[in-house]
Enzyme design. Structure first.
Site, PDB file in Angstrom:
ATOM      1  N   ASP A  15      32.662  -2.871  37.124  1.00  0.00           N
ATOM      2  CA  ASP A  15      33.032  -4.096  36.416  1.00  0.00           C
ATOM      3  C   ASP A  15      33.585  -3.683  35.052  1.00  0.00           C
ATOM      4  OD1 ASP A  15      30.836  -3.419  34.887  1.00  0.00           O
ATOM      5  OD2 ASP A  15      29.766  -5.318  35.167  1.00  0.00           O
ATOM      6  N   CYS A  72      28.386  -0.141  36.513  1.00  0.00           N
ATOM      7  CA  CYS A  72      28.368  -1.361  35.711  1.00  0.00           C
ATOM      8  C   CYS A  72      27.522  -1.038  34.486  1.00  0.00           C
ATOM      9  CB  CYS A  72      27.887  -2.577  36.496  1.00  0.00           C
ATOM     10  SG  CYS A  72      26.143  -2.609  36.943  1.00  0.00           S
ATOM     11  N   THR A  74      24.334  -1.605  33.512  1.00  0.00           N
ATOM     12  CA  THR A  74      23.029  -1.009  33.825  1.00  0.00           C
ATOM     13  C   THR A  74      23.032  -0.227  35.133  1.00  0.00           C
ATOM     14  OG1 THR A  74      22.378  -2.974  35.066  1.00  0.00           O
ATOM     15  CG2 THR A  74      21.822  -2.938  32.700  1.00  0.00           C
ATOM     16  N   HIS A 105      17.581  14.129  49.554  1.00  0.00           N
ATOM     17  CA  HIS A 105      16.521  13.410  50.259  1.00  0.00           C
ATOM     18  C   HIS A 105      16.982  12.081  50.868  1.00  0.00           C
ATOM     19  CE1 HIS A 105      12.964  15.540  48.010  1.00  0.00           C
ATOM     20  NE2 HIS A 105      13.812  16.390  48.564  1.00  0.00           N
ATOM     21  N   HIS A 140      13.580  13.814  56.082  1.00  0.00           N
ATOM     22  CA  HIS A 140      14.321  12.800  55.327  1.00  0.00           C
ATOM     23  C   HIS A 140      15.213  11.971  56.243  1.00  0.00           C
ATOM     24  CE1 HIS A 140      12.745  14.606  51.766  1.00  0.00           C
ATOM     25  NE2 HIS A 140      13.287  15.778  52.058  1.00  0.00           N
TER      26      HIS A 140
HETATM   27  C1  RB5 Z   1      27.828  -7.046  32.196  1.00  0.00           C
HETATM   28  O1  RB5 Z   1      27.617  -7.577  30.940  1.00  0.00           O
HETATM   29  C2  RB5 Z   1      26.527  -6.537  32.789  1.00  0.00           C
HETATM   30  O2  RB5 Z   1      25.655  -7.598  33.035  1.00  0.00           O
HETATM   31  C3  RB5 Z   1      26.799  -5.774  34.063  1.00  0.00           C
HETATM   32  O3  RB5 Z   1      27.673  -4.730  33.803  1.00  0.00           O
HETATM   33  C4  RB5 Z   1      25.594  -5.135  34.716  1.00  0.00           C
HETATM   34  O4  RB5 Z   1      24.820  -4.428  33.807  1.00  0.00           O
HETATM   35  C5  RB5 Z   1      24.804  -6.027  35.589  1.00  0.00           C
HETATM   36  O5  RB5 Z   1      23.880  -5.588  36.302  1.00  0.00           O
END
Ligand code: RB5
Length: 153
Positions: A15, A72, A74, A105, A140
């Site tokens: 994203d 993304c 996180t 694994h 595994h």
């Molecule tokens: C975007 O702001 C953020 O929410 C997205 O990149 C991600 O971390 C969502 O899980």
């Protein structure tokens, strides 16, 4: 055997939060002569990660790209989306040792990076480790075979 001996292009998706790091990884792949398919996003404007994760996951499932790299902010949202696909084992990795274990694994076919929480250097180290680690099989494989819903008993 390196994972890249699969001789397929690598898939990438992100994203907006992962866009810059995805571009950096693409530069790394180009420098290494590794082909890739970019499923977007293609700029830093706010967008929705499922729009890019689903096409990338489907291409992995069809065998058109392997492995794939997803990012993304996180790593959680895009990873959750990818893992809705039966043929996907997407692993969130924030240090190289996690990438090694995800391959050795879990036979992970997509490495997921939390772009807002790792440095560019760490991202490249994770990608290199992921690419260069083989699945160990054995016990595994038995566990992986039980992952699909309804196959655990
Ligand atoms: C975007 O702001 C953020 O929410 C997205 O990149 C991600 O971390 C969502 O899980």
């Amino acid at each position: 055997m390196s994972i890249l001996k699969a001789n397929k292009p690598v898939g990438l998706c992100s994203d907006h939060a992962g866009y810059e790091m995805k571009s950096l990884i693409e530069g790394y792949l180009e420098a290494q002569g590794i082909e890739y398919v970019d499923f977007g996003t293609n700029n830093a404007e706010s967008c929705d990660y499922p729009d890019f994760a689903h096409p990338c996951a489907e291409a992995v499932e069809r065998g058109e790209v392997y492995p794939a790299i997803a990012l993304c902010g996180t790593g959680n949202g895009i990873g959750m989306t990818l893992n809705k696909h039966q043929g996907i084992r997407a692993a969130l990795c924030w240090e190289p040792e996690l990438a090694r274990l995800a391959r050795a694994h879990n036979d992970a076919n997509i490495v997921v990076l939390p772009a807002r929480f790792i440095s560019p250097e760490t991202a490249i180290n994770i990608v290199e480790t992921f690419f260069n680690t083989d699945f160990e099989g054995g016990r595994h494989q038995r566990r992986i075979d039980k992952i699909p819903v309804g196959k655990s008993c």
